[in-house]
Write an enzyme that holds these catalytic residues in place. Structure first.
Site, mmCIF file in Angstrom:
data_model
loop_
_atom_site.group_PDB
_atom_site.id
_atom_site.type_symbol
_atom_site.label_atom_id
_atom_site.label_comp_id
_atom_site.label_asym_id
_atom_site.label_seq_id
_atom_site.Cartn_x
_atom_site.Cartn_y
_atom_site.Cartn_z
ATOM 1 N N GLY B 12 0.483 -1.306 0.319
ATOM 2 C CA GLY B 12 -0.002 -0.153 -0.013
ATOM 3 C C GLY B 12 0.226 1.446 -0.183
ATOM 4 N N ALA B 14 2.564 3.300 2.594
ATOM 5 C CA ALA B 14 3.695 3.449 3.224
ATOM 6 C C ALA B 14 4.280 1.518 2.600
ATOM 7 C CB ALA B 14 3.137 2.142 5.103
ATOM 8 N N HIS B 237 -15.482 5.133 11.793
ATOM 9 C CA HIS B 237 -15.797 6.042 10.743
ATOM 10 C C HIS B 237 -17.121 6.580 11.528
ATOM 11 C CE1 HIS B 237 -16.349 8.619 7.108
ATOM 12 N NE2 HIS B 237 -14.956 8.633 7.587
ATOM 13 N N ARG B 298 -13.856 12.657 14.278
ATOM 14 C CA ARG B 298 -14.568 11.052 13.785
ATOM 15 C C ARG B 298 -15.197 10.645 15.046
ATOM 16 N NH1 ARG B 298 -10.841 8.798 8.968
ATOM 17 N NH2 ARG B 298 -11.306 10.710 8.005
ATOM 18 N N SER B 419 -3.796 9.571 7.923
ATOM 19 C CA SER B 419 -3.837 8.945 7.945
ATOM 20 C C SER B 419 -2.688 8.805 6.111
ATOM 21 C CB SER B 419 -4.784 7.728 7.655
ATOM 22 O OG SER B 419 -5.794 7.777 6.405
#
Lengths: 294, 659
Positions: B12, B14, B237, B298, B419
């Site tokens: 991904g 990262a 979320h 959130r 993020s």
């Protein structure tokens, strides 16, 4: 979807209104145990639930692992990841049409074709097992087309080049291509290339042989569209001619038969035929230039 | 570094940013991934990526405020030096991604456009339509593909990470992986292994996460002795679209672009929402949080939506909990330009056009703030020493963790659009640190035959486990059904509201399920593309992480960020007279200080082979002293007043309130 009329004493009406379309869902799957083996049809039956998609159907089938006549079988293999139509993994041929299984909603499929859902693997790629196919050729095409921005490196070099809103709006849809392969499945010019690994062949030798075979095949609409994306970028433009070289090589744009099926099946509605038209003109110009520059 | 290799597990944001940066620094890289890396879960990130920018700067913003918003939003549970470094790199990270060709939205003049996200008052968020994660991932995927064609990076896609290989000194020397097509199990020698395997949402059954996010790789590291930190902090979320197979994210950007959350004041009002007059609608976030409105952090938004449905009975539907998220007051053109991608998802999966009908949404498990414990080296300026081999290393030398699978940046609650930043930043910063680690590995000129034995033994152990699973007799437990049960247990006990009796019961049930999972039989015993055995292994490995989440939550008797325990929450002020209010506020601050002294600590979970052991570690709050998070509390202004007076009274320049 139709509104459900409120009934009873103030029972909340559900905007998406689910009429139960069936008690059971029959699923006919074209299975294959491994590469080079014969395929066969198998029928599964699972209880109907509202709001299902093909992924949840396959999940129920895996948990059950039985055919309609009660025979225990290995779960059907399939590929998926995001389940919201942005990763491109779960492409298959559903009721005869190539699409993503996550966004293939059961209620709609049953309306199209009451009684059963038919699942097949994509036909243009080698089958790995059941509904899993090897789309390595698709990713190889991105290497062929040098589908990247040739930056100097990743150190801090300040801001990127400024771009107009209209340029961004032209590039953004092309960059939404998730390499699902629908455009290739639908393309009459894209034909299956399937090699068999030789006994004792090393990973490297096998991969090199596969690459070579893939590179002679048609790259397809997705790759042509990526060339147009990177050639439109202010830095990507710097090696536009290398991409156009790749596009005019065997398996390049000249293989496109202009059937326009690609654009019709693209789940992201990418203007593939616009890209192909532009690529065609750019390639022609490029060939002239190369000819006179010799 | 000649001949040295780094194995990155997970492709991904990262993993790929680390791969690309390492390749640039001259290190050979292998990438192992369950899926082709272009299909990684990062594609699901929608809203954007945060940084201070020229415009916000001139409105008074700076990197320090980004740091402050991040630690305040995270309820001070994260070590501050890594967050500081991230906030200061953020503008450069976005500039880099822009250079790599990310199709960020533009202003009329051609600059990067920005939107506002939760937990801040500045428009820091750069975005590419509503598919920012996908666009960022593709740019990195393209760069890594470029390195692959140059032979600098080798890809092992459709491979499952089975575990790290540790030598007798406990140093990670590589890993074992399994080819998901041929089922071959192979050892991969590596001079460092970097886990970049994302979150563990599948432990909750359905979540907003992708099917690859099963936490398996992290659990296998934990089984090998890696510490798991702050597991109980799981972000739910506020806005997702409920579905049978998945809870699909509806990005915070829908609210960032002006979306409003409401419910009819009359419970289960059957009228078409557009026919309900304004005064009969309850815009509960705007009413209760006038400053942030729909863009409260959130955890707050989630609790309010949960509360309005569960406790106040105002769910839009009777049989299914949901509230309206309304965009219908915004022009179609504007919506298509800025939110097209996510609106299409809603339309496609719900069959309703959100441009003309309010969406129905409900909270869903979304992000793991907790993750593998990792180290860092603090620099004199309070940030990180760039190029330190300690940055992002787990407690196992040579085993690193970056991205969502580490616990480093988000504390008790992650802010939206932080993020993507933390994933790319951690990938970029781990690379120079790995170079230092590799440089120090020269003394380890290994005895080739000895290390050969090490890898063969590790491979053999995994092969035996695999073969034993295949050899199980039929008639045992069904792994898919156990997974569903685990998901229900976790969702009930460890999401929005947590109670100790429920958590204790969940621990017990999870242990029972773990026992039963040992008795799973496979419906596929074949040796080719056997997804059944791969899933069963992942299921068995969910339990250590599930238990770390539950045990951590059970032990933590306070409310902090996403971890909300009403039995241990700081109450609103009840008094009405100013004097009485003041006295209550004093008491409130005393309680807050006591609770901070006890609980402002990192939870460390270790697996002893059979159960979770918990311990706690102090948090580095040296840059910004912790202060109460008072969003929406009655009497907040009095508490804040008292708190400020206390802080002023004991102010010692430069000193934090670390305990």
């Amino acid at each position: 979807m139709a509104h459900q009329s409120g009934h009873g004493h103030g029972h909340a009406s559900v905007a998406t209104g689910h009429r139960k379309l069936a008690d059971w869902i029959d699923v006919r799957v074209l299975r294959q145990d491994g590469p080079g083996q014969a395929s066969y049809w198998e029928r599964h039956r699972i209880p109907y639930e509202p709001e299902m998609n093909v992924i949840s159907v396959l999940q129920r089938m895996a948990a059950q692992a039985k055919t309609v006549d009660g025979r225990a079988v290995a779960p059907v293999a399939w590929e998926c990841n995001c389940l919201e139509e942005v990763c491109g993994a779960c492409t298959m041929v559903i009721n005869g049409r190539v699409r993503q299984s996550c966004s293939a909603l059961v209620d709609r499929l049953l309306r199209e074709n009451p009684g059963e859902i038919e699942l097949q693997p994509m036909g243009k790629f080698p089958v790995v097992r059941d509904l899993v196919v090897d789309r390595g050729r698709l990713f190889r095409a991105l290497e062929r087309m040098k589908a990247w921005i040739p930056v100097d490196g990743y150190f801090d070099m300040g801001q990127g080049l400024r771009q107009s809103q209209s340029a961004q709006e032209e590039m953004y849809p092309l960059s939404e291509c998730m390499s699902c392969g629908c455009c290739l499945e639908a393309c009459p010019q894209y034909t299956k290339i399937e090699l068999a690994r030789a006994e004792g062949e090393t990973d490297e030798a096998w991969q090199a042989r596969v690459r070579e075979a893939y590179d002679l095949g048609f790259a397809g609409a997705h790759a042509i569209s990526q060339v147009m994306l990177f050639n439109a970028h202010p830095t990507g433009r710097n090696n536009a001619s290398e991409r156009l070289d790749a596009l005019t090589d065997p398996g390049g744009i000249q293989d496109c038969g202009n059937a326009q099926n690609c654009v019709a099946v693209c789940p992201k509605r990418i203007p593939l035929t616009t890209s192909i038209g532009r690529a065609g003109r750019a390639a022609t110009l490029h060939s002239f230039r190369s000819f006179f520059d010799r | 570094m000649a001949g040295q290799r780094v194995m990155i597990v997970g492709g991904g944001l990262a993993g790929l940013s680390a791969a690309m940066k390492l390749a640039e620094l001259g290190v050979d890289v292998d990438v192992m991934s369950l899926t082709p890396v272009k299909r990684s879960h990062s594609v699901c990130a929608q809203g954007g990526i945060n940084s201070v920018n020229d415009q916000t700067r001139q409105l008074g913003d700076d990197e320090w405020k980004h740091l402050d918003d991040t630690v305040y939003g995270g309820d001070f549970l994260q070590h501050q030096p890594p967050v500081k470094e991230m906030a200061y790199w953020a503008p450069r990270v976005i500039e880099l991604m822009d250079r790599l060709g990310v199709t960020f939205n533009r202003t009329a003049e051609g600059f990067l456009d920005r939107r506002r996200f939760g937990g801040t008052l500045y428009k820091r968020t750069a975005f590419a339509g509503a598919t920012t994660g996908q666009q960022l991932l593709y740019a990195l995927d393209e760069q890594v593909r470029r390195w692959k064609t140059e032979g600098k990076v080798r890809m092992f896609e459709f491979w499952d990470f089975l575990g790290p290989v540790l030598d007798d000194r406990g140093v990670c020397r590589g890993c074992v992986g399994q080819d998901l097509v041929s089922m071959e199990i192979r050892a991969f020698p590596a001079d460092a292994v970097v886990l970049a395997t994302g979150g563990c949402g599948l432990i909750f059954g359905r979540s907003t996460m992708s099917m690859a996010c099963n936490g398996g790789a992290v659990s296998r590291a934990v089984r090998a002795g890696a510490k798991y930190a702050n597991g109980e902090f799981v972000q739910v979320h506020p806005t997702a679209i409920p579905g049978a197979d998945k809870l699909r994210l509806m990005s915070e950007s829908a609210r960032g672009e002006g979306g409003r959350v409401w419910v009819p004041r009359r419970p289960q009002d059957t009228r078409d929402p557009l026919n309900i007059p304004l005064e009969e609608r309850c815009y509960f976030l705007e009413e209760r949080y006038p400053k942030y409105g729909n863009l409260v952090p959130r955890d707050i938004a989630t609790r309010e939506i949960f509360n309005v449905c569960v406790n106040e009975g105002l769910s839009v539907e009777k049989d299914r909990q949901c509230v309206y998220l309304d965009l219908t007051h915004i022009s179609r053109h504007e919506l298509d330009r800025k939110l097209g991608g996510i609106l299409e998802i809603y339309e496609k999966f719900q069959g309703v056009d959100p441009r003309s009908t309010p969406m129905k949404i409900f909270p869903a498990v979304h992000y793991s703030m907790g993750g593998l414990w990792v180290d860092y080296e603090k620099a004199a300026d309070g940030g990180l020493r760039v190029g330190s081999a300690r940055n992002h290393v787990t407690n196992i030398p040579g085993l690193y963790a970056i991205g969502e699978c580490d616990y480093q940046y988000h504390g008790a609650n992650r802010l939206g659009a932080n993020s993507l930043l933390s994933c790319i930043f951690s990938g970029l910063i781990v690379a120079p640190g790995l170079v230092e680690w590799l440089a120090g590995r020269n003394d380890s000129t290994k005895d080739a035959s000895e290390s050969g034995r090490l890898f063969e033994q590790a491979r053999q152990a995994h092969q035996e486990r695999h073969d034993a699973l295949l050899a199980r007799s039929g008639g045992g437990e069904n792994p898919y059904l156990i997974h569903q049960e685990l998901g229900l247990v976790m969702t009930k006990a460890a999401t929005v509201v947590r109670r100790n009796d429920q958590l204790a019961e969940a621990v017990q049930k999870t242990n029972e399920l773990r026992e039963r999972a040992q008795e799973c039989s496979l419906s596929d015993t074949g040796r080719w593309t056997n997804q059944n055995v791969v899933f069963t292994k992942a299921l068995v490995d969910m339990f250590p992480i599930a238990l770390a989440i539950l045990e951590g939550a059970l032990a933590r008797d306070e409310s902090r960020g996403a971890h909300f325990k009403p039995d241990f929450s700081m109450p609103s002020l009840r008094a009405t007279s100013p004097d009485e209010k003041r006295r209550e506020a004093e008491q409130w601050c005393d309680d807050f200080e006591a609770s901070t002294a006890q609980w402002l600590r990192t939870t460390i979970a270790e697996w002893d082979g059979n159960r979770i052991r918990l311990s706690y570690e102090a948090v580095d709050t040296s840059l910004i002293p912790p202060r109460p998070r008072l969003y929406g509390l009655v009497g907040a202004e009095v508490i804040e007043q008292v708190w400020k007076e206390r802080q002023a009274g004991r102010a010692v320049p430069g000193a934090g309130t670390a305990h």
